[in-house]
Structures are given as C-alpha cells and as structure tokens.
Design a protein around this motif. Structure first.
Motif, PDB file in Angstrom:
ATOM      1  N   VAL A  37       0.846  -1.201   0.000  1.00 11.19           N
ATOM      2  CA  VAL A  37       0.000   0.000   0.000  1.00 11.19           C
ATOM      3  C   VAL A  37       0.880   1.249   0.000  1.00 11.19           C
ATOM      4  CG1 VAL A  37      -1.785   1.259   1.246  1.00 11.19           C
ATOM      5  CG2 VAL A  37      -1.876  -1.217   1.134  1.00 11.19           C
TER       6      VAL A  37
ATOM      7  N   LEU B 188       1.988   1.901  -3.384  1.00 12.06           N
ATOM      8  CA  LEU B 188       0.883   2.469  -4.169  1.00 12.06           C
ATOM      9  C   LEU B 188       0.752   3.958  -3.917  1.00 12.06           C
ATOM     10  CD1 LEU B 188      -1.801   2.206  -5.854  1.00 12.06           C
ATOM     11  CD2 LEU B 188      -2.926   1.877  -3.668  1.00 12.06           C
ATOM     12  N   PHE B 189       0.755   4.332  -2.642  1.00 13.20           N
ATOM     13  CA  PHE B 189       0.569   5.741  -2.309  1.00 13.20           C
ATOM     14  C   PHE B 189       1.716   6.599  -2.813  1.00 13.20           C
ATOM     15  CE2 PHE B 189      -3.331   5.270  -0.704  1.00 13.20           C
ATOM     16  CZ  PHE B 189      -3.509   4.896   0.614  1.00 13.20           C
TER      17      PHE B 189
ATOM     18  N   ASN C 136      -4.032   6.932 -12.208  1.00 15.17           N
ATOM     19  CA  ASN C 136      -4.379   6.589 -10.827  1.00 15.17           C
ATOM     20  C   ASN C 136      -5.239   5.346 -10.783  1.00 15.17           C
ATOM     21  OD1 ASN C 136      -3.218   8.188  -8.879  1.00 15.17           O
ATOM     22  ND2 ASN C 136      -4.676   9.833  -9.098  1.00 15.17           N
TER      23      ASN C 136
ATOM     24  N   LEU D 201      -4.511   1.864  -8.881  1.00 15.77           N
ATOM     25  CA  LEU D 201      -5.399   1.364  -7.831  1.00 15.77           C
ATOM     26  C   LEU D 201      -5.944  -0.011  -8.182  1.00 15.77           C
ATOM     27  CD1 LEU D 201      -7.247   4.685  -7.022  1.00 15.77           C
ATOM     28  CD2 LEU D 201      -6.019   3.309  -5.353  1.00 15.77           C
TER      29      LEU D 201
END
Lengths: 386, 525
Positions: free
Chosen positions: A250, A253-254, A371, A375
C-alpha cells in the motif's frame, strides 16, 4: 508552458534560451534570430535581468505613439522567496527526520524550485514573443537595443521619488478611470468593450485568486499522501508478517499515486491558474488602452468646446482649430488601432483558453486513468493475497 | 461547507438470499430496513457512501475465532463467566505447558503427551474429547459455529438543554441459545456503553483479557448537540460516535470470553438498563489513563522474568513501536482529512468564480465551456467531500481505534507483570518467614514457632496460588495477543481495501467528468 497562440514569424524570432538563478537575481539569456536589416547579425544572444524587461515595458507605456495598442503586460518579478524559505527550513530540520525523509523532501522542494524557475522563464519569454509578434512594437528601437546591445542597459530600479511619482500617476489615472468610464461612448463597439472589460477583469481577478487557493490545498493533500506512504513503509518494515507485507504494498501504491496527484496540481497550476493570471494582466492592459482612448476622447471634446468658445468670442480661433484637429487625429488614430487590438485580444484569448482547457482536460484524464490503473492493479494484488 | 451527504440505507437482501434471519430482521425493524450488512467483522460498516456496490450480505458464519474458545468456555457458562472462579479448568493443562522453556514450541507439540502432573483434567467441550493446544484452539474453524451480529443505529436526541442526550438503537441478531430471542433491539445511551466497559474491565482485565476500549467522551462535541446546533459538524460528531460505538460493540461480542459475560447479555437484551453511575469520573479514557499510568510505573523497572519471557518482551516492544507509528500515521491522515475539506471548500468557491467568468465571457462557445468547467469543478467538490469522509471514517477512525486498542494491549501485558511481581513478593515473604522459623527453632520458642509454621503454610499456599495465577494470565495474555493480532490483520486489510476501493471509485468518476468536458473544450472557437 503557457501558450498565448502567437504568430511565429521568420523575420524575427525571440526566445529565452537559458537562464541562471543567482543569489537574488535571475539572468535570462535572450536569443534572437532575425532576417531584418536592423540587426548587425542574423543570430545573437544577450543576457538580461528582470529590471530590464520592466524598463522595456515602461518605455512602451510612456510612448505616446503606442497609445492605441494593448501593451503586452510586463512579466511578474521572479519570486523564489517562499521556495528558498522552505529549503532553508528543511535544512534546519534535517536532524529531526530520517535520511530517506530528508532526501525525499529535498527532492520535492528542489522540483518545486525548478518549476517556479521554469515558470518565470516562460513568462518573460511570452512578453518578448508578444512584442516580437506585434506589427508595430517589433520595430521599436528600445526593443532592438534590448535584444542586441550586449552590455548592461544600466536601468537601475526606480528610486523612491520615481516610485512616488508613479503612485500619484496611478491615483490620478484611477480617478480619471472613473470619470471616463462614466461617459457613455457613442461608438457601440467601444461601449460594449468598456462594459465587458470592466466586468471581465474583475471576474478573472477573482477566479485567479481562487484557483491559486484551490491548487494550494491540492498540493497540501498530495504532501499528506506522501507522508502517509512513508509512515506505512516504516510500519511495513517492522516485521515480515502478512499485514506488514500488505503495508509495504500500500505504501508503494501511495508513493505512486501521490506523484500523480502532485502532477495534477502542477498541471492545474500551469493550464488554469497561469492562464487566468495572464489574462488578468492582459485584460488590465486592454483596460489601460480604453482609458487612453477615453482620455483622448475627453481631450477631443474639450478641444471642441474650446473651439466653440473661441469662435463665439472670435478670439484665438486658429489656435483652437489646430488644437482641435490634433486632438481629433489623435483620438481617431487611437480608436482605429484600438478596435483592431481589442478584436485581436479576443481572438488570442479564445484561442489561448481553448488550447489550455483542452490540454487541461486531457491531462486530468491522463492522470485519473493513471491513478485508476495503479489502484486497480494494487487492489487486484491485495485481494488476491488475502 | 455543504452538509454531509445523507446515509443511504443498506441494500435490502436480494431475492436469492436464502437467509431467513434477514426476513425476521425486517419484521422487527421499524424502518423495514435490514441493518445487517456485511460480515461480523468488527468494523463491518453501517456507514455507506452512495457508491456502495450491492454486495450480498457476507457469510454470517464467517467469524471463526468465536468458535474456538467457545468450546472450552462452554463449561463456564453456568458460572458468572469469570474464569478465575473455576478451579477445575482448562488452564490446568495449559500451566503444564508453560513450565517448559520455550513457549513458542510448546503449542506445536501434541498436548496429550505433555498433560500430566496437574490433577485437574481438562473438561471436554461439546465436540472435543481431547485437550487442545493453544494453536489448535486458534486454528479451529467453523466448530460449533454460530453467528452474532450487532449494529448501532438511529441516533435520536432525547430531551432538551444541558440534560439532553443521544439514544442509540442497539440491535442484535444471533443464533446463540443464551439469548431469549433471535433478533432484538434496545435503546442505549453513551454512558451505558461506558458502564459496560467498566464492568468488563473490573472483571476481566485482571485476567489479562484485552478489553476493547470504548470511544472517548467529548464535552465539546456533546455540548454542541445539547445546545441544539443543527449544523453539519454536530451531525458529523453524532455519526462518528455512532460508528465508533458500533465498532466497539462488535469487538466486544467478537471476543469469546466477553461474549459469555452476563453484563454483555444484559446490555444487549434488557429493556431498561440501570443508569451507569460514576461514568462522569471514570470514563473509558479515564480508565485507560489509569492503565497507562500503571504501565508507566511498571515499565520503569527493567524486569526480566526469564529467558522464556522473551516472547512477551518482544511483543510488548512491538506493540509500543507500532503504537508510535500508528499515532504518526493518524496525525497525517487527520491532516489529509483537513486538507481535503479545505480543497472541497476552495473548489466550491472556485467553481462559482468560474461560473461568473463564464457569464462575462462574450464569446459564446468559450462562455459555455467555462460554465461547463464550473460544473465539473462543482462535481469535484462533491467528490472531495466524499473522499474526505472516506479518509476519516475508514482510515482515521481505524487508526484511532487501534491506538486505543494497543493501549489496552499494553495494559494487558502490565497486568501480567503485576501478577509476576505479586508472586515474587510472596516468594520473598515466604523466604523471610522461613528464616524467622529457623531463628525461632534456634531460639527454641515453641509458641511462636507454631505461629511461624502456620504462616509458612499460609504463604506456601499463596506462592502456589500466585504462581498459578501468573501461569494462567500468561496463557491468557498470549492467547489474547495472538487473537488480537489476527483481528488486527484482518481489520487493517479489509479497511484499507475498502479505502482503496473508495479512491478507485473517485478516480472513475473523475474520468467521467473530464471525458464529458473535453468535447466542450474542443468546441471552443
């Protein structure tokens, strides 16, 4: 980069080929390519600073011959203060963060600094290109000196007294502005333009300020996501359990999404905020033109009245007639070129908005899709694992 | 700031939903809505964004952990649920295991080969006939599975002025035999929840149970509500509290030992609950503060029990370090929530400004495009608002919950330390008594000697008792911790996935907005 859709012309091409940021000034390398006989060479460069651009702009404004033109707005002063302050604060706080955090933030701030730098170069360049594209202004002698004279123009910044004089001039101007704005114009075109420009300028000003605030919030949110990514990374590296691996994914990802968010804010800044800022300045320049025409009209009307009085008294009639003719010519000359200038302004404005809004929409789409893809793929991995 | 978007009722069960329970819930519930959506995961949502995809209600029997220790604690239902009363208990077997050196290898061994010396036999559960290792207990799935679902809904303001309070509807749906009905609701207020927490703490925290902490009191928040401020901030406050109370309750009922507690049953079932007193002084936060202070005092002593205690040492360190990171993360997420709200407001203002500009623009196509842009920005405002809500309700609250929970976990570990200390102190007292006895023997004082011998016997008994207490609490703490870790892992994963899904939906909508706008922009000129 802001593009105001100018005609490029082989006879005179100007650009800023390089720029150097020193302690508190920026040195622009102004590069010219021209087939005009006025210049000694076909291609040459000089180094100029911001003050010299202002000098050139002011010389246009003060030149009576150019009263009938929209003077290309002066570029704003390069302002690295905020960015420099942030870099300094970062340096002071170096001890209180991890090496990775520090490096990351430093890169961020350096990128920000670079972006501001690119913007100021672009704005100075746009000014020169506008002048070069203008059929009359491009022939201006001061402009040629600016482009060619390879020594310092020695245009010191205005001293205190001169700044005071400017201030009073502006006060008078705005009082006059109210005066001439009140006088209804016989010419429908100019009457419409006056109403239009007054309102448009105010609204562009408002939109510009509000777009800045919105984009600042956006940047802040992107910064927060950056810090979330860092903290998740720290959490993820504490162990090798399932949930820690989860955190690491995560965090990754961020890291990526926040880069995109930062780009979204930057693109909104370039395509929207800068566009609005530019048209804020241009609409002011157009208003100034209308003001000058208004002044000329007032002078013309006063000259008419003076002529009538002279004829009535039968005193100094010839003088009054000459004076009236001069005013008439001046007014008509301004009106004629002003009309064309205002039509061109509209054309340029519509083209610039079109280009920038299309580019804005395309970029927003690109980033949103980017994005989305990140995601989707991350969620696919995360859900597949659990 | 626009008012918060209204919560949509959860999707009604679909036609293919065979679950008879949901139909009953419809009958019971006044509003005709099924409030039981999602699995009995402690953070199953009642808060829904309008982009909730119609998920079918998840398998209600998915709560594995409940089944495990229910097997072993079924025997204790007849008692008042407090384990320490029960001498003839499952911990006897466990204490044998702990006498071994390395706790991590114990659980893997077949317990039947190690269960020996202790006289008490393991009382078989309903379906098991042999003692189980701790790990086996944890890995049991779907044994005697049952479902238990609670929801906290319908906050209603009762009364006026400073005596006003919010009443929440607590609804339960269950197949557990210990409840009178299968579905039922009661009305509870915040102090009732705090009261429940205190009762549970008093009874179970000394055993090393991790008691889920309730949400904190908020004078500011409640005052606004009492005063009758009908704005979005007090609506937000009530919703935040409702969701937090729901998660709190879900965690309590997920806990196999706590679920057995009659106070929990009473809380869920009884129509009128006696007003919890003393919650003014001892709120959930107050109790936690007590635990924290105690833990500070204990951790100041650098005590190392033994090598086999390394597990506890390590875990406590992990907990402390994790709590630190979660606090950091929580602070950043709160910052994000604020910036998003700010962005939301600024976007709304900008949208209006663009609309005005569009009106001024005298080129028709450009004017229309600018108006369209203003509409896009308006839609973005809604998007930002919903995203900020996600940031808060899914992420920030998750972190806040776990920061509180980790505090409770630390309290748990410190309880164990205190138990150890008590044992050590008893041992040293016993030692002193023996020395006294020896001296008396030497001095030949028969009366005092008799007393000394009695005291020795007394303290020998205490030492044995305290040792057993320590072993017992160690087992509980370890079990609780492992269970907690599992829950935490599940919670974080499911909530973060939910959060990412909300982000995904935002981006999908963004794509739609800009795709619709692009042709308008191209049409300029």
């Amino acid at each position: 980069v802001l593009n105001v859709d100018l005609q490029t012309d082989a006879t005179l091409q100007v650009d800023i080929s390089d720029a150097l940021s020193e302690r508190d000034k920026v040195k622009f390398t102004v590069h010219t390519k021209s087939t005009l006989p006025n210049f000694k060479q076909n291609e040459f460069s000089v180094v100029r600073q911001h003050e010299e651009f202002i000098w050139l702009h002011d010389s246009f404004v003060e030149n009576e011959e150019y009263a009938g033109y929209i003077i290309p707005p002066a570029p704003p002063r390069p302002d690295f203060d905020a960015s420099r302050e942030k870099l300094q604060k970062l340096g002071e706080g170096e001890g209180s963060m991890t090496k990775e955090e520090f490096t990351k933030m430093k890169q961020e701030l350096e990128a920000e600094y670079l972006a501001i730098f690119k913007k100021t170069v672009a704005m100075h360049e746009v000014f020169l290109c506008r002048v070069a594209a203008h059929p009359v202004l491009r022939k201006d002698l001061n402009f040629h000196v600016f482009l060619e004279y390879n020594q310092d123009l020695s245009v010191r910044g205005k001293n205190k007294r001169e700044k005071m004089e400017d201030f009073f001039k502006n006060v008078v101007k705005s009082a006059d502005g109210v005066l001439v704005a009140g006088v209804k114009d016989v010419d429908d075109f100019f009457e419409h333009e006056k109403t239009f420009l007054l309102e448009y300028h105010n609204r562009v000003k408002d939109a510009s300020a509000k777009s800045d605030r919105m984009i600042r919030s956006h940047k802040s949110a992107a910064d927060d996501i950056n810090r979330i990514a860092s903290t998740l990374y720290t959490l993820g590296t504490q162990d090798s359990t399932d949930v820690c691996k989860f955190f690491l994914k995560v965090s990754e990802l961020f890291e990526k999404t926040r880069k995109i968010e930062a780009r979204v804010a930057a693109d909104e800044d370039l395509k929207l905020a800068d566009l609005l800022k530019y048209y804020l300045r241009e609409s002011q320049a157009a208003k100034d033109l209308l003001y000058r025409r208004g002044r000329a009209l007032v002078d013309y009307e006063n000259a008419n009245k003076a002529l009538d009085r002279a004829r009535a008294k039968n005193k100094d009639v010839l003088q009054a007639e000459t004076s009236q003719q001069v005013c008439c010519q001046k007014f008509e000359k301004i009106s004629e070129s002003a009309k064309q200038e205002l039509i061109d302004f509209k054309t340029r404005r519509v083209a610039a908005f079109r280009k920038n809004l299309v580019e804005l929409a395309e970029l927003e789409l690109k980033h949103a899709k980017g994005n989305l893809q990140l995601l989707q793929s991350c969620l696919g991995v995360l859900k597949g694992d659990t | 700031m626009a008012a918060s978007s209204p919560r949509n009722p959860p999707p009604l069960p679909g036609a293919d939903n065979q679950d008879p329970l949901s139909e009953m819930a419809d009958e019971d519930s006044d509003e005709g809505e099924d409030i039981f959506v999602g699995n009995s995961n402690p953070v199953a949502e009642s808060f829904q964004t309008d982009t909730a995809n119609g998920e079918e209600p998840a398998d209600l029997f998915s709560e594995e952990e409940i089944s495990t220790t229910v097997n072993s604690s079924i025997t204790t239902t007849k008692s008042n649920g407090v384990h320490s009363d029960n001498e003839n208990d499952l911990f006897a077997e466990a204490s044998v295991e702990l006498s071994m050196e390395n706790p991590s290898t114990i659980a893997r061994e077949n317990p039947t080969t190690t269960a020996k010396t202790s006289g008490a036999e393991f009382t078989p559960s309903r379906t098991q006939t042999q003692p189980k290792s701790i790990e086996q207990l944890e890995e049991d799935k779907d044994e005697d599975s049952f479902d238990m679902d609670v929801a906290v809904t319908n906050p209603e303001k009762i009364g006026d002025g400073m005596n006003a309070y919010i009443a929440y509807k607590v609804s339960t749906r269950t197949t557990l035999p210990m409840f009178k009905n299968r579905t039922f609701s009661v009305w509870r207020r915040f102090s009732d929840f705090l009261g429940l927490y205190e009762k549970l703490s008093v009874k179970h925290s000394l055993n090393g149970c991790i008691i889920p902490p309730p949400p904190e009191k908020s004078i500011v928040g409640m005052t606004k509500v009492k005063v009758g401020k009908e704005d979005s901030s007090s609506a937000d406050f009530v919703e935040t509290r409702r969701a937090a109370l729901e998660r709190y309750l879900q965690r309590v009922v997920c806990h196999p030992s706590l679920l057995q507690d009659p106070d929990v049953r009473e809380f869920l079932e009884r129509d009128e609950l006696p007003r919890a007193v003393g919650t003014h002084t001892l709120s959930g936060a107050g109790f936690l503060k007590m635990i924290n202070r105690a833990s500070d005092a204990v951790s100041k002593m650098t005590v190392k029990i033994s090598d086999s205690d390394a597990w506890f040492d390590n875990k406590l360190q992990e907990v402390e370090s994790e709590e630190l990171q979660l606090r950091k993360l929580h602070a950043v997420v709160e910052s994000l929530v604020n910036h998003r709200k700010e962005l939301c407001g600024n976007t709304a203002v900008f949208a209006k400004s663009m609309a005005m500009l569009g009106n001024s623009e005298d080129n028709t196509a450009l004017s229309r495009a600018l108006s369209q842009l203003a509409e896009v920005e308006d839609k973005m405002e809604t998007l930002h608002q919903e995203q900020a809500a996600s940031d808060f309700f899914i992420l920030a609250e998750l972190l806040a919950d776990y920061i509180r929970l980790l505090g409770a976990v630390r309290g748990c570990f410190e309880q164990r330390m205190k138990t150890w200390q008590r044992w050590q102190e008893a041992q040293s007292t016993l030692q002193k008594k023996r020395e006294v006895e020896a001296k008396l023997l030497w001095a030949n004082k028969p009366d005092k000697l008799q007393q000394a011998k009695e005291e020795i016997t007394e303290w020998e008994g205490k030492v044995t008792q305290y040792e057993r207490d320590f072993d017992r609490i160690s087992v509980t703490v370890r079990k609780e911790f492992l269970r907690f870790e599992k829950e935490k892992s599940k919670d974080f994963k499911s909530q973060i996935v939910k959060y990412l899904e909300s982000l995904l939906q935002s981006q999908q909508r963004l794509v739609k907005f800009w795709e619709a706008f692009l042709p308008e922009a191209k049409a300029i000129g």
